[in-house]
Design a protein around this motif. Structure first.
Motif, PDB file in Angstrom:
ATOM      1  N   ARG B  41      47.243  45.371  49.885  1.00  0.00           N
ATOM      2  CA  ARG B  41      47.636  44.840  48.586  1.00  0.00           C
ATOM      3  C   ARG B  41      46.516  45.078  47.570  1.00  0.00           C
ATOM      4  O   ARG B  41      46.740  45.545  46.458  1.00  0.00           O
ATOM      5  CB  ARG B  41      47.945  43.345  48.684  1.00  0.00           C
ATOM      6  N   ALA B  42      45.270  44.777  47.996  1.00  0.00           N
ATOM      7  CA  ALA B  42      44.126  44.998  47.098  1.00  0.00           C
ATOM      8  C   ALA B  42      43.975  46.500  46.812  1.00  0.00           C
ATOM      9  O   ALA B  42      43.698  46.907  45.679  1.00  0.00           O
ATOM     10  CB  ALA B  42      42.854  44.453  47.722  1.00  0.00           C
ATOM     11  N   GLU B  45      46.371  47.576  44.275  1.00  0.00           N
ATOM     12  CA  GLU B  45      45.968  47.072  42.968  1.00  0.00           C
ATOM     13  C   GLU B  45      44.874  47.948  42.345  1.00  0.00           C
ATOM     14  O   GLU B  45      44.868  48.181  41.142  1.00  0.00           O
ATOM     15  CB  GLU B  45      45.444  45.645  43.150  1.00  0.00           C
ATOM     16  N   ILE B  46      43.971  48.439  43.189  1.00  0.00           N
ATOM     17  CA  ILE B  46      42.900  49.303  42.675  1.00  0.00           C
ATOM     18  C   ILE B  46      43.515  50.566  42.069  1.00  0.00           C
ATOM     19  O   ILE B  46      43.066  51.061  41.036  1.00  0.00           O
ATOM     20  CB  ILE B  46      41.887  49.663  43.794  1.00  0.00           C
ATOM     21  N   THR B 138      39.197  42.499  50.522  1.00  0.00           N
ATOM     22  CA  THR B 138      39.050  43.199  49.244  1.00  0.00           C
ATOM     23  C   THR B 138      37.961  44.253  49.348  1.00  0.00           C
ATOM     24  O   THR B 138      38.089  45.371  48.865  1.00  0.00           O
ATOM     25  CB  THR B 138      38.714  42.190  48.129  1.00  0.00           C
TER      26      THR B 138
END
Ligand code: SF4
Lengths: 172, 417
Positions: B41-42, B45-46, B138
């Motif tokens: 998920r992280a 997002e990046i 993360t």
């Protein structure tokens, strides 16, 4: 980001990640607001009733020891905790917090000058923690510049996004 | 330079490094289990799109297998899809076992490498001379993006071990006694190097018990310098090239400690911290409800062999639930061929599928208020295995097996009451 102030919520030494975020909620992987509803739930159920967004956690040594679960830092961040101050941190928790943009401050002795419910002030740049009521102060260690950079960008994700936009990392 | 410094210097492309310096190191292996869901998920997002190197990422399922809830089933599904989409080469679905066992079994734990894992006990792989440490999700997304990570070069403490273990006493008793002596934060941020005759005589599996539990004294990495045993094992399990590193003879250590195991008794970590360590004899007689043999600490073949020797031809106390969890599919198969599994079942044990099982309290074998478990796992935190009103004692496979027979905490060398 220079100053943070807020009301103290206090803990002792060796607060571990199972206590901060119980293993039974690890199946919550994406809903951060939901994670925030379970901070300290099994061992310190009072926290969810009495702590408020904006509060600062002040603890003794080795805060966040135990597992690498990022939920332990995420749940505090999304609960609204504005910073965690401790004598020392377990390293994975420390890194997780920075990466999520949750300020973590190493300030040995902070737990001695700040009682539960006191207002305190943290100066990230000059490196001190001060009790607003008594005026007592302890020093805190300054974070390396690039770590401040990550915090300043609001966490690792936005930090990397910025670097990608700046052409410093190229996509595969 | 110490072993940790040597590996970091190489990974950072530097001649030498010093404790306290911050370096950026290239990552050789990046491991995630179910929490790959948080990582991806992280990562999405990046927004970089593709992972830096699909051959250096290892993903597997071990913490909640088979899925205990719809949520976990969906997690598994999202990860499987991601693995396909990114063409991640090393993916082990739920049949293989616990991360810290299957990585070496599949040749991913290599001397001289830098490994990061989204699991705190990633320190385990230091038994192979790997600079291996746990990171958060993360941060892992950052590694998937850049293939690099910053490290503060840790100071190294050296633990020198000599002497021959008494019968029924093993690596678990040793590391518990070390943690008891130096405390849960005694190695905070540090690298630990285990050396000495006792260590060279140990199997790789036993060395892994030490490096696994070093996490519980705060170590960033825990290492054993690779020797002929290490190299032979690794070569047997991978064709990948690797460059073993050894500590220099003039390396500087922040602290050196000596331990002699000759008279070490069986040890146990009492509730609710891993450093609350006592001799088993001091708390013998404590009633138990559950006995657990397994985990990334003590679920390997030699552990099952030890337990089966104690349980062979006997019956577990009728008040005790004995759970046995082989650390991996390969361990399970071998234990079956050697007859250990049959011994456990005949003794009244319940053999669960390879994986983390009750260790982290997510599913299987959870405990009710007031219940007591003696376990070969590595954490006895309050509420770790179910109710926060339950109690976990950590001990060696021999102690857990002996206690399962009597229904009370029992040192394996004590005659049954
Ligand atoms: S067996 Fe326990 S300690 Fe080991 S990886 Fe699984 S949950 Fe973590």
């Amino acid at each position: 980001m220079k100053m943070i102030s807020g009301r103290v919520y206090k803990f002792g030494d060796d607060v571990n990640t199972d206590v901060i975020y119980p293993g039974k909620y690890l199946s919550i992987t994406t809903d951060r607001e939901e994670m925030a509803k379970h901070c300290f739930e099994t061992v310190y159920p009072d926290f969810l009733k009495k702590a408020k967004p904006g509060d600062i956690i002040v603890a003794g040594k080795n805060f966040g020891c135990g597992s690498s679960r990022e939920q332990a830092a995420t749940c505090l961040k999304f609960f609204g905790i504005s910073a965690v101050v401790a004598d020392s941190f377990a390293r994975i928790f420390f890194r997780n917090a920075i990466n999520l943009g949750l300020p973590v401050i190493v300030a040995p002795g902070a737990a001695r000058i700040a009682e539960h419910g006191d207002e305190i002030e943290i100066d990230l740049e000059d490196g001190f923690v001060k009790n607003c009521k008594t005026g007592k102060m302890v020093q805190s260690s300054r974070l390396p510049d690039f770590v401040m950079g990550i915090l300043g960008d609001g966490g690792l994700i936005s930090h990397l996004q910025k670097r990608i936009r700046g052409g410093k990392i190229r996509g595969g | 330079m110490t072993l940790a410094e040597k590996i970091l210097a190489r990974a950072a492309g530097r001649e030498s490094v010093k404790p306290g310096e911050v370096v950026t190191a290239k990552i050789d292996i990046a491991m995630s289990h179910e929490n790959a869901d948080v990582v991806l998920r992280a990562f999405k997002e990046i927004g970089i799109g593709k992972v830096w190197d699909p051959d250096r990422i290892v993903i597997l399922f071990d913490h909640r297998i088979p899925a205990e809830s719809e949520k976990t089933a969906a997690t598994h599904q999202r990860i499987r899809d991601f693995v396909k989409e990114q063409r991640i080469k090393h993916f082990y679905d739920l049949k293989e076992g616990i991360c810290h066992q299957i990585l070496p079994e599949h040749g991913h734990s290599r001397p001289g490498d830098v490994m990061v894992g989204t699991d705190s006990h990633t320190t385990t792989h230091g038994a192979y001379g790997t600079f291996a440490t746990g990171i958060g999700a993360t941060e892992m997304a950052g590694v998937w993006t850049t293939g690099e990570l910053w490290f503060m070069v840790p100071e190294t403490m050296k633990i020198n071990v000599s002497g021959k273990f008494r019968e029924h006493v093993s690596a678990k008793d040793l590391i518990l006694s070390i943690i008891g002596r130096i405390s849960a934060s005694g190695a905070d941020y540090r690298a630990v190097e285990f050396t000495g005759k006792t260590i060279s005589n140990m199997s790789l599996a036993s060395r892994m018990v030490l490096t696994n539990l070093s996490m519980e004294m705060g170590a960033k990495v825990a290492l054993v310098a690779p020797d002929a045993k290490t190299i032979a094992y690794v070569k047997n399990h991978t064709r990948m090239e690797f460059e073993p590193q050894l500590p220099d003879s003039d390396a500087e250590y922040i602290e050196e400690m000596d331990f002699d195991v000759s008279s070490l008794p069986s040890m146990v970590a009492c509730p609710h911290t891993v450093d609350n360590v006592k001799a088993v004899a001091d708390i013998a007689g404590t009633r138990i409800d559950q006995a657990l043999i397994g985990s990334c600490t003590n679920g390997r073949l030699e552990d099952l062999a030890t337990a089966s020797r104690i349980l062979e031809g006997k019956k577990v106390s009728q008040d005790v639930r004995l759970l046995v969890i082989p650390a991996s599919r390969r361990v399970y198969l071998e234990a079956m061929q050697k007859g250990y599994i049959e011994i456990f079942i005949r003794a009244g044990g319940l053999v669960l599928n390879p994986g983390c099982g009750p260790c982290l309290g997510a599913h299987q074998g959870l405990m009710a208020p007031g219940e007591v478990c003696i376990s070969t796992t590595n954490r006895n935190f309050k509420g770790r295995m179910g109710s926060s009103e339950s109690f976990i004692y950590l001990a060696s496979p021999a102690t857990v097996a002996a206690s399962a027979l009597t229904g009370v905490i029992t040192a394996p060398d004590m005659p049954a009451p």
